[in-house]
Design a protein around this motif. Structure first.
Motif, short mmCIF file in Angstrom:
data_model
loop_
_atom_site.label_atom_id
_atom_site.label_comp_id
_atom_site.label_asym_id
_atom_site.label_seq_id
_atom_site.Cartn_x
_atom_site.Cartn_y
_atom_site.Cartn_z
N TYR A 1 73.14 -109.19 -24.51
CA TYR A 1 74.36 -108.45 -24.10
C TYR A 1 73.38 -107.03 -23.17
O TYR A 1 74.51 -106.24 -22.55
CB TYR A 1 75.07 -107.38 -25.55
N ARG A 2 72.21 -106.86 -23.48
CA ARG A 2 71.81 -106.68 -22.91
C ARG A 2 71.89 -106.60 -20.84
O ARG A 2 71.52 -105.74 -20.38
CB ARG A 2 69.75 -106.32 -23.36
N HIS A 3 72.08 -107.64 -21.00
CA HIS A 3 72.29 -108.14 -19.44
C HIS A 3 73.50 -107.47 -18.73
O HIS A 3 74.60 -107.29 -19.40
CB HIS A 3 72.08 -109.37 -19.12
N ALA A 4 73.19 -106.85 -17.60
CA ALA A 4 74.27 -105.87 -16.90
C ALA A 4 75.49 -106.69 -16.69
O ALA A 4 76.25 -106.60 -16.45
CB ALA A 4 73.87 -105.53 -16.00
N ASP B 1 85.48 -102.85 -19.92
CA ASP B 1 85.30 -104.69 -18.88
C ASP B 1 85.13 -102.99 -17.74
O ASP B 1 86.66 -102.47 -17.86
CB ASP B 1 86.33 -105.36 -18.87
N PRO B 2 84.18 -103.24 -16.51
CA PRO B 2 84.38 -102.16 -15.60
C PRO B 2 85.68 -101.71 -14.99
O PRO B 2 86.13 -101.06 -14.51
CB PRO B 2 83.10 -102.65 -14.42
N ALA B 3 86.07 -103.24 -14.64
CA ALA B 3 87.09 -103.30 -14.21
C ALA B 3 88.36 -102.80 -14.46
O ALA B 3 90.27 -101.72 -13.92
CB ALA B 3 88.00 -104.79 -14.41
N VAL B 4 88.39 -102.20 -15.75
CA VAL B 4 89.95 -101.64 -16.61
C VAL B 4 89.18 -100.08 -16.92
O VAL B 4 90.05 -99.19 -17.18
CB VAL B 4 91.00 -102.61 -17.36
N ALA B 5 88.43 -100.26 -17.64
CA ALA B 5 87.28 -98.97 -17.94
C ALA B 5 88.22 -97.62 -17.75
O ALA B 5 87.43 -97.69 -16.59
CB ALA B 5 86.22 -99.05 -18.22
N ARG B 6 87.81 -96.49 -18.64
CA ARG B 6 88.29 -95.62 -18.05
C ARG B 6 88.28 -94.29 -19.33
O ARG B 6 88.32 -94.21 -19.89
CB ARG B 6 89.54 -94.96 -16.75
N PRO B 7 87.94 -92.82 -18.89
CA PRO B 7 87.44 -91.77 -20.06
C PRO B 7 88.31 -91.50 -20.72
O PRO B 7 89.40 -92.61 -20.30
CB PRO B 7 86.83 -90.75 -18.96
N VAL B 8 88.58 -91.12 -21.70
CA VAL B 8 89.68 -90.89 -22.72
C VAL B 8 89.26 -89.68 -23.13
O VAL B 8 88.75 -89.37 -23.35
CB VAL B 8 90.13 -92.32 -23.95
N PRO B 9 90.51 -89.07 -24.09
CA PRO B 9 89.72 -88.07 -25.02
C PRO B 9 89.07 -88.61 -25.86
O PRO B 9 89.49 -89.74 -26.57
CB PRO B 9 91.20 -87.73 -25.64
N ALA C 1 73.44 -120.90 -26.01
CA ALA C 1 74.38 -119.94 -25.27
C ALA C 1 75.22 -119.79 -24.73
O ALA C 1 75.00 -120.87 -23.19
CB ALA C 1 73.10 -118.72 -24.56
N PHE C 2 76.78 -119.76 -25.36
CA PHE C 2 77.87 -119.63 -24.49
C PHE C 2 77.84 -118.29 -23.82
O PHE C 2 78.27 -116.98 -24.41
CB PHE C 2 78.38 -120.07 -25.37
N VAL C 3 78.23 -117.78 -22.14
CA VAL C 3 78.48 -117.11 -22.11
C VAL C 3 79.26 -116.66 -21.26
O VAL C 3 79.61 -117.55 -20.02
CB VAL C 3 77.01 -116.28 -21.75
N VAL C 4 80.54 -114.99 -21.38
CA VAL C 4 80.88 -115.39 -19.87
C VAL C 4 80.75 -113.48 -19.55
O VAL C 4 80.44 -112.32 -20.57
CB VAL C 4 82.51 -114.89 -20.91
N LEU C 5 80.84 -114.24 -18.44
CA LEU C 5 80.25 -112.84 -16.64
C LEU C 5 81.23 -112.22 -16.60
O LEU C 5 82.86 -112.07 -16.94
CB LEU C 5 79.76 -113.49 -15.94
N HIS C 6 81.20 -110.62 -16.24
CA HIS C 6 81.98 -109.67 -16.02
C HIS C 6 82.36 -110.31 -14.82
O HIS C 6 81.48 -110.47 -14.00
CB HIS C 6 81.32 -108.02 -16.04
N ALA C 7 83.37 -109.39 -14.06
CA ALA C 7 84.10 -109.64 -12.69
C ALA C 7 83.40 -110.17 -11.41
O ALA C 7 82.69 -108.30 -12.24
CB ALA C 7 85.17 -109.68 -12.85
N GLY C 8 83.23 -110.39 -11.05
CA GLY C 8 82.32 -109.95 -10.03
C GLY C 8 80.52 -110.39 -9.83
O GLY C 8 80.09 -109.65 -9.13
N HIS C 9 80.25 -110.27 -11.67
CA HIS C 9 78.62 -110.65 -11.84
C HIS C 9 78.54 -112.09 -11.75
O HIS C 9 79.29 -113.10 -11.96
CB HIS C 9 78.49 -110.10 -12.59
N ALA C 10 76.75 -113.01 -11.62
CA ALA C 10 76.56 -113.54 -11.26
C ALA C 10 75.15 -113.29 -11.09
O ALA C 10 74.82 -112.33 -11.46
CB ALA C 10 76.56 -114.29 -10.45
N VAL C 11 74.88 -114.28 -12.74
CA VAL C 11 72.74 -114.85 -12.89
C VAL C 11 73.16 -116.11 -13.23
O VAL C 11 73.86 -116.67 -13.99
CB VAL C 11 72.77 -113.76 -14.44
#
Length: 521
Positions: free
Chosen positions: A433-436, A264-272, A457-467
């Motif tokens: 899942y290909r939709h941003a 999730d872009p809200a928490v994701a960060r690079p890791v080793p 279809a039942f969908v959950v959107l990323h925070a801050g996104h709308a479609v």
């Protein structure tokens, strides 16, 4: 002398060869294998003093804690059978499972005691509270008062006797008690060590609930290589990242829904580099690509509770690993090949003929393996049905690609039959899942007066996104035939899941079909 095949040998090996290496990392707690082994022997002696005997059934109800992990070694060391319980059930469900499985003692984390106290009082079941907090002190007292003398490896153990009874995870409404043997668990552990590439330097994060098919074998396999166990009682993305940074985590297992949380872009960060095994439902290529971009090396595995559970792996050749991630992720999203320890895994037609390797023809995945369960506890009819024709029938519909890779298209009951056309819910979900904007998606059948049933279809959107539904309709139509496009889109804040992260499609589907009969079993 012949020794029984049992994952207890992994435990024995760790205590013998790695006594000074870290065994448990749990918050501020650090235990070496020598210290962990002392607690193990104390629990074995305490259980024996309490009257636990070979063949008795002892349940454990616990999140991923070091106390809970002890039960997976201590109970079977006595020749008793462990019954792991889902941490998200209701008191009524606990009562059913405890009584059905003939449990005589329950080891319960103190955080969950309130859910079983009335059940225990009504049935006379003995309960030992474990963990920090009120109710856990008595457990530590039992250990302190018990002997710390090592208990000899049980050479007289029957490797074909049950080590656990695992209730199926609840993606259907009728869980069964799966009897897994010592031999099953040993063979599964070998596969986990091999394909996860565990070593004494590995640090394994218990992200996957350990009650879910014994953490896919991780409750024993990690010890087999003398790796460190990082306990994670609550699965949250921030806690996962914190554990990776604090403890130097190198390996974890998780369902695709957890991968969705991590990316999730809200928490994701690079890791080793962190090697991640995922299973439970087919992961979508976009999630695999997102994980790869963060530094996670995803390995898809597949199986069921009834197969201990892991039987296939999406392994890649050197040339395939060098492909651009978009192409590589497509291969990684397929279930792949039978594991070297898995016996034979095939995809067959209803008359048990192997399907052609054309990437299109659907058949059922069947298995003949040392990983296949002993049977369903107290359910001979379901056992006989599952083993019809001498193979274990998974109920998963798949095709086989020209390179031999198996790819699941759906569960039998999840295939949508619209106007005589079969629609794979997994295929439609993969496009969504290909939709941003889409974080999670589940597609199920809903009734339709003209076509019998159509996709919803039942969908959950990323925070801050709308479609809008109209935009999603156009998007899906750009990738699939019109009859496969969902005829309705429902937006939810969260989708119903089991505690191990599997989507409970039946919950959504049953709501749509309330009061109507559906002609798909």
């Amino acid at each position: 002398m012949k020794r029984p095949l049992t994952p207890l040998d992994f435990v024995r090996r760790a205590l013998k060869l790695y006594p000074d290496r870290p065994a448990i990392l749990h918050g501020d707690l650090r235990l070496t294998y020598r210290e962990w082994g002392e607690r193990l022997w104390r629990l074995v002696h305490a259980l024996r003093a309490a009257g636990v005997r070979p063949g008795d059934h002892v349940a454990v109800l616990s999140p991923n804690t070091h106390e809970g992990l002890l039960a997976y070694a201590a109970v079977p060391w006595l020749g008793a059978v462990l019954v792991p319980l889902n941490t998200r059930l209701t008191p009524a469900e606990y009562r059913f499972q405890l009584e059905f499985a003939d449990v005589r003692l329950l080891l319960c984390d103190v955080s969950l005691l309130d859910r079983v106290q009335d059940v225990a009082a009504a049935t006379g079941l003995g309960v030992w509270g474990m963990g920090a907090g009120e109710g856990g002190a008595a457990f530590e007292t039992r250990l302190l008062e018990a002997s710390a003398d090592p208990v000899p490896f049980p050479l007289d153990l029957d490797e074909d006797s049950p080590i656990t009874i695992n209730f199926t995870s609840g993606t259907t409404s009728n869980p069964k008690g799966v009897m897994l043997t010592h031999r099953n668990a040993y063979m599964d552990g070998i596969g986990v060590m091999l394909y996860l590439q565990l070593s004494p330097d590995s640090v394994y994060l218990h992200t996957l609930p350990n009650f879910h098919v014994n953490g896919w074998g991780g409750v024993w396999a990690v010890q087999g290589m003398g790796s460190a166990n990082v306990m994670l009682p609550a699965v949250r993305a921030d806690e996962i990242y914190a554990a990776i940074e604090r403890h130097g985590v190198t390996h974890l297992c998780a369902a695709p829904t957890v991968l969705s949380m991590i990316t999730d872009p809200a928490v994701a960060r690079p890791v080793p580099p962190v090697r991640v095994a995922t299973a439970g439902s087919p992961p979508h290529a976009r999630i695999i690509a997102d994980m790869d971009a963060l530094g996670f090396e995803v390995l898809q595995v597949y199986g069921l509770s009834e197969t201990s559970p892991l039987v296939t792996v999406a392994e890649l050749t050197r040339e395939q690993r060098a492909l651009p991630i978009a192409e590589r992720a497509v291969l990684m999203a397929r279930q792949g090949y039978e594991m070297v320890n898995a016996g034979e895994v095939d995809v067959v037609t209803p008359d048990m003929r192997p399907v052609p390797h054309d990437g299109e023809t659907l058949g059922e995945i069947v298995v003949q393996s040392n990983l296949v369960m002993l049977g369903y506890y107290k359910n001979p009819a379901a056992t006989a049905e599952a083993f019809a024709g001498g193979w274990f029938h998974t109920g998963d519909m798949a095709c086989v690609h020209p390179d031999g890779r198996i790819e699941i298209r759906d569960r039998n009951k999840d295939v949508i039959i619209s106007g005589g056309e079969n629609i794979s819910s997994v295929e439609v979900e993969g496009v969504l899942y290909r939709h941003a904007a889409v974080r999670e998606a589940v597609v199920v059948a809903m009734p339709d007066d003209r076509w019998g049933e159509v996709p919803c279809a039942f969908v959950v959107l990323h925070a801050g996104h709308a479609v809008t539904p109209e935009e999603l309709t156009v998007f899906v139509r750009g990738h699939l035939a019109g009859f496969k496009v969902p005829k309705r889109f429902e937006y939810l804040d969260d989708l119903p899941k089991t505690a191990s992260g599997k989507f409970q499609k039946f919950v959504l589907r049953n709501a749509l079909w309330e009061g109507r009969a559906r002609g798909v079993n």
